[in-house]
Design a protein around this motif. Structure first.
Motif, mmCIF file in Angstrom:
data_model
loop_
_atom_site.group_PDB
_atom_site.id
_atom_site.type_symbol
_atom_site.label_atom_id
_atom_site.label_comp_id
_atom_site.label_asym_id
_atom_site.label_seq_id
_atom_site.Cartn_x
_atom_site.Cartn_y
_atom_site.Cartn_z
ATOM 1 N N VAL A 59 5.649 5.181 -2.301
ATOM 2 C CA VAL A 59 6.702 4.325 -1.393
ATOM 3 C C VAL A 59 5.726 3.740 -0.221
ATOM 4 O O VAL A 59 5.479 2.210 0.248
ATOM 5 N N LEU A 60 4.744 4.352 0.546
ATOM 6 C CA LEU A 60 3.219 4.097 1.457
ATOM 7 C C LEU A 60 2.581 2.923 0.331
ATOM 8 O O LEU A 60 2.825 1.628 1.450
ATOM 9 N N LEU A 61 2.400 2.888 -0.436
ATOM 10 C CA LEU A 61 1.207 1.909 -0.992
ATOM 11 C C LEU A 61 2.111 0.401 -1.442
ATOM 12 O O LEU A 61 1.536 -0.737 -1.397
ATOM 13 N N ARG A 62 3.148 0.858 -2.221
ATOM 14 C CA ARG A 62 4.183 -0.433 -1.831
ATOM 15 C C ARG A 62 5.017 -1.314 -1.028
ATOM 16 O O ARG A 62 4.728 -2.535 -0.573
ATOM 17 N N SER A 63 4.584 -0.262 0.363
ATOM 18 C CA SER A 63 5.368 -0.829 1.783
ATOM 19 C C SER A 63 4.267 -1.596 2.363
ATOM 20 O O SER A 63 4.283 -2.750 2.371
ATOM 21 N N ILE A 64 3.139 -0.502 1.993
ATOM 22 C CA ILE A 64 1.342 -1.808 2.256
ATOM 23 C C ILE A 64 1.459 -2.838 1.658
ATOM 24 O O ILE A 64 0.943 -4.339 2.665
ATOM 25 N N ALA A 65 1.503 -3.006 0.728
ATOM 26 C CA ALA A 65 1.831 -4.086 -0.535
ATOM 27 C C ALA A 65 2.405 -5.251 0.000
ATOM 28 O O ALA A 65 2.204 -6.381 -0.080
ATOM 29 N N PHE A 66 3.730 -4.988 0.494
ATOM 30 C CA PHE A 66 4.854 -5.887 0.556
ATOM 31 C C PHE A 66 4.311 -6.395 1.673
ATOM 32 O O PHE A 66 3.637 -7.843 2.202
ATOM 33 N N LEU A 67 3.943 -5.529 2.779
ATOM 34 C CA LEU A 67 3.122 -6.045 4.264
ATOM 35 C C LEU A 67 1.996 -7.247 4.203
ATOM 36 O O LEU A 67 2.066 -8.257 4.402
ATOM 37 N N GLY A 148 2.801 -0.578 -8.304
ATOM 38 C CA GLY A 148 2.893 1.113 -6.931
ATOM 39 C C GLY A 148 2.162 1.471 -8.021
ATOM 40 O O GLY A 148 1.923 2.825 -6.976
ATOM 41 N N CYS A 149 0.953 0.918 -8.040
ATOM 42 C CA CYS A 149 -0.561 1.555 -8.969
ATOM 43 C C CYS A 149 -1.451 1.187 -7.919
ATOM 44 O O CYS A 149 -1.076 0.080 -7.470
ATOM 45 N N ALA A 150 -1.976 2.341 -7.952
ATOM 46 C CA ALA A 150 -3.282 1.041 -6.126
ATOM 47 C C ALA A 150 -4.681 2.228 -6.682
ATOM 48 O O ALA A 150 -4.371 3.427 -6.459
ATOM 49 N N ASN A 151 -5.889 1.719 -6.889
ATOM 50 C CA ASN A 151 -6.971 2.896 -6.101
ATOM 51 C C ASN A 151 -7.944 2.163 -4.982
ATOM 52 O O ASN A 151 -7.099 1.144 -4.935
ATOM 53 N N MET A 152 -8.779 3.342 -4.269
ATOM 54 C CA MET A 152 -9.338 2.581 -3.293
ATOM 55 C C MET A 152 -10.262 1.280 -3.303
ATOM 56 O O MET A 152 -10.162 0.704 -2.896
ATOM 57 N N VAL A 153 -10.467 0.707 -4.300
ATOM 58 C CA VAL A 153 -10.956 -0.834 -4.477
ATOM 59 C C VAL A 153 -10.281 -1.689 -4.078
ATOM 60 O O VAL A 153 -10.045 -2.594 -3.444
ATOM 61 N N LEU A 154 -8.616 -1.928 -4.931
ATOM 62 C CA LEU A 154 -7.978 -2.369 -5.034
ATOM 63 C C LEU A 154 -7.624 -2.858 -2.976
ATOM 64 O O LEU A 154 -7.156 -3.689 -2.802
ATOM 65 N N MET A 155 -7.367 -1.525 -2.954
ATOM 66 C CA MET A 155 -6.963 -1.380 -0.931
ATOM 67 C C MET A 155 -7.876 -2.061 -0.518
ATOM 68 O O MET A 155 -7.715 -3.008 0.859
ATOM 69 N N ALA A 156 -9.634 -1.457 -0.895
ATOM 70 C CA ALA A 156 -10.346 -1.770 0.573
ATOM 71 C C ALA A 156 -10.308 -2.714 0.199
ATOM 72 O O ALA A 156 -10.932 -4.319 0.853
ATOM 73 N N LEU A 157 -10.460 -3.920 -1.255
ATOM 74 C CA LEU A 157 -10.500 -5.171 -1.365
ATOM 75 C C LEU A 157 -9.546 -6.084 -0.229
ATOM 76 O O LEU A 157 -9.660 -6.857 0.555
ATOM 77 N N LEU A 158 -8.384 -6.063 -0.118
ATOM 78 C CA LEU A 158 -7.014 -6.187 0.081
ATOM 79 C C LEU A 158 -7.264 -6.004 2.315
ATOM 80 O O LEU A 158 -6.892 -6.767 2.502
ATOM 81 N N LEU A 181 -2.140 -4.499 11.018
ATOM 82 C CA LEU A 181 -1.536 -4.477 9.595
ATOM 83 C C LEU A 181 -3.339 -3.945 9.363
ATOM 84 O O LEU A 181 -3.286 -3.222 7.834
ATOM 85 N N LEU A 182 -5.133 -3.970 9.510
ATOM 86 C CA LEU A 182 -5.568 -3.571 8.864
ATOM 87 C C LEU A 182 -5.754 -2.216 9.302
ATOM 88 O O LEU A 182 -6.728 -1.840 8.632
ATOM 89 N N GLU A 183 -5.149 -1.276 10.162
ATOM 90 C CA GLU A 183 -5.613 -0.514 10.672
ATOM 91 C C GLU A 183 -4.311 0.536 9.424
ATOM 92 O O GLU A 183 -5.327 1.549 8.952
ATOM 93 N N THR A 184 -3.783 -0.024 8.800
ATOM 94 C CA THR A 184 -2.559 0.743 8.302
ATOM 95 C C THR A 184 -2.774 0.761 6.828
ATOM 96 O O THR A 184 -3.353 0.869 6.719
ATOM 97 N N GLY A 185 -3.392 -0.938 6.490
ATOM 98 C CA GLY A 185 -4.042 -1.099 5.740
ATOM 99 C C GLY A 185 -5.557 -0.379 5.228
ATOM 100 O O GLY A 185 -6.113 0.209 3.939
ATOM 101 N N PHE A 186 -6.170 0.290 6.457
ATOM 102 C CA PHE A 186 -7.193 0.374 6.494
ATOM 103 C C PHE A 186 -7.020 1.894 6.056
ATOM 104 O O PHE A 186 -7.369 2.760 4.583
ATOM 105 N N LEU A 187 -6.321 2.571 6.135
ATOM 106 C CA LEU A 187 -5.520 4.199 5.323
ATOM 107 C C LEU A 187 -5.035 4.220 4.320
ATOM 108 O O LEU A 187 -5.265 4.858 4.062
ATOM 109 N N GLY A 188 -4.853 2.971 3.706
ATOM 110 C CA GLY A 188 -3.826 2.980 2.592
ATOM 111 C C GLY A 188 -4.790 2.950 1.621
ATOM 112 O O GLY A 188 -4.828 3.328 0.690
ATOM 113 N N ILE A 189 -6.313 3.233 2.364
ATOM 114 C CA ILE A 189 -7.704 2.813 1.262
ATOM 115 C C ILE A 189 -8.200 4.502 0.824
ATOM 116 O O ILE A 189 -8.116 4.392 -0.796
#
Length: 507
Positions: A59-67, A148-158, A181-189
């Motif tokens: 749920v967290l990853l999909r929500s971050i990806a939506f934003l 709903g799939c992600a790894n550290m590489v994809l989230m770091a790229l975003l 958004l940057l802080e939230t996305g950084f945690l998502g990594i």
């Protein structure tokens, strides 16, 4: 799950045989009846235990990806007009000034002042460069959102792609939710495994350090917003701010009119609820699992009400994301199908941890993240305790841990800047016809219905509100100088305000 039927007492001691095995034929005396599943048990998923966050991560990853998707969509449609080659504030000129300040070199100093990938990309076609960054972000965000799939590489790229845009966006990206958004996305990594692409990666359970980092984020957001209100404007203490807010907010929506027309007692109740949600509810996080879930529900409901009452960009949608970390697998199980719940339950039973190089690397990274956030939180906590609290401020160029807040002061009257133009060759001609430039969403024509665009964000419309809402001679002169500088720069690069407002990127 298979259930063995009860057998009659006389044959209870007989040896049971598996169906299809050599021996007594089916139906023969003494043959054991074939086992059959009880109705409903075969498809029922094992119960999910509280305290794990396998489903929460999805749920967290999909929500971050939506934003991220919304933010990159805004960037793709508006960057060329705002910071492109012929934009109002071209980012190429900005980077050239930064480079000149640091003696013409793109060294560590320039990179730390403005961390962006654009330093290493082609500047001769800046519009194409900005579009490529935005399209790459859109593609990756769409993949994570849909799968709903992600790894550290994809989230770091975003995170890196959006950081690159924010750090050259200048005033157009000066809003607090960009840093949020940057802080939230950084945690998502750090939610993800290092390489694996799976919704439930077996060897990578979500770290409690990361989950509590999200909770620490929502705690700071809400408490900071509450404290800045109490310290900033006496109308928050007198419970009268909501008498004006809906009318004077940056970009009202159709519901704002009816909210503004509510009775006085309703506005007082709204203000009290706001103080309760922002100043009291954050401490629920410290009172155990059930109070944490209640905290998440109240915060999400509060943000939904704010979304309904105004066009506050993607701020409220983004604020809901860290609140999702208040829910564990047991509380989110109903959002998923039985097959995914069953897999999550099996991972709960097995512990989900598999000793490997990747898991060891992730553990080291998560511990490092916790130490980093603790260190970067020191000035943030000091700011919260300070009577001269500042809001929406970053203490580091990577915008990892920031201060937040909204509407520390409320304007009591609405002032609008009106832009007009004429096709007459002599603007001083008394017969010249002047026409007003209408913005896409900024209030203008009183006969036009307010727009409904959240979570989309018209950057120019918002900044026109900032240019007009303050009172006094100094604020008026500052607003006029800001508009004059923009107009002069537009003429210098051959791009007019009319082109900006009517261009496809501002649709």
């Amino acid at each position: 799950m298979l259930a063995v039927p009860d057998m009659a007492a006389p044959s209870a001691g007989l040896r049971q045989r598996r169906p299809g095995r050599a021996g007594a034929p089916a139906g023969a005396p003494g043959a054991a009846p074939a086992a059959s599943p009880e109705p409903g048990l075969a498809s029922a998923a094992p119960p999910l235990s509280p305290g794990t966050f396998w489903l929460t991560r999805i749920v967290l990853l999909r929500s971050i990806a939506f934003l991220y998707f919304v933010a990159f969509l805004v960037a793709f449609q508006q960057n060329k007009q705002l910071i492109g080659e012929k934009g109002l504030l071209p980012c190429k000129l900005y980077l050239q000034e930064v480079k000149k300040y640091f003696k013409g070199e793109v060294g560590l100093d320039a990179l730390s002042y403005a961390p962006t990938l654009i330093w290493f990309l082609d500047w001769s076609a800046m519009d194409s460069t900005l579009d490529c960054l935005a399209l790459a972000g859109l593609a990756v965000a769409a993949f994570v959102l849909l799968t709903g799939c992600a790894n550290m590489v994809l989230m770091a790229l975003l995170w890196l792609l959006y950081l690159s845009l924010v750090n050259v966006g200048q005033i157009w990206y000066s809003f607090g939710w960009e840093s949020q958004l940057l802080e939230t996305g950084f945690l998502g990594i750090f939610l993800c495994p290092l390489w694996t692409l799976s919704r439930l990666p077996q060897g990578s359970p979500p770290s409690r350090i990361v989950i509590w980092s999200f909770r620490w984020l929502i705690f700071r957001i809400m408490l900071g917003a509450g404290l800045i209100k109490i310290r900033g404007d006496r109308c928050w203490r007198e419970l009268t701010c909501m008498d004006y807010h809906y009318e004077t907010q940056p970009v009202p929506n159709p519901i704002s009119y009816f909210m503004h027309r509510s009775p006085w007692w309703f506005h007082r109740l709204e203000t009290l609820v706001n103080h309760f949600i922002e100043l009291v509810v954050p401490f629920f996080l410290l009172l155990g699992r059930r109070m944490g879930i209640l905290h998440g529900l109240l915060q999400i409901l509060f943000q939904v009400l704010l979304i309904i009452s105004g066009n506050l960009s993607f701020l409220n949608w983004l604020t809901m994301v860290p609140s999702l970390a208040c829910f564990d697998d047991a509380s989110l199980g109903l959002l998923f199908g039985s097959r995914l719940r069953e897999r999550a339950a099996r991972l709960q039973l097995s512990g989900g941890q598999r000793l490997s190089l990747g898991s060891c690397v992730r553990r080291v990274l998560n511990i490092s993240l916790g130490l980093l956030i603790a260190y970067l939180s020191i000035p943030v906590v000091l700011n919260l305790l300070n009577s001269r609290q500042v809001m929406n401020t970053s203490f580091n160029p990577l915008r990892i841990v920031n201060t937040y807040g909204a509407f520390g002061s409320i304007t009591k009257e609405r002032t609008e800047v009106i832009l007009q133009g004429t096709s007459s060759p002599d603007p001083n001609d008394p017969t010249a016809v002047w026409e007003e430039f209408e913005f896409k969403c900024k209030p203008g024509d009183l006969r036009r219905r307010p727009c409904l665009i959240s979570p989309y964000h018209y950057r120019l419309d918002w900044l026109m509100w900032f240019a007009a809402f303050q009172q006094g001679l100094v604020a008026t002169v500052a607003a006029l100088l800001w508009l004059l500088a923009g107009a002069c720069l537009s003429r210098a690069v051959g791009f007019s305000p009319a082109q900006l407002l009517n261009s496809p990127g501002h649709q």
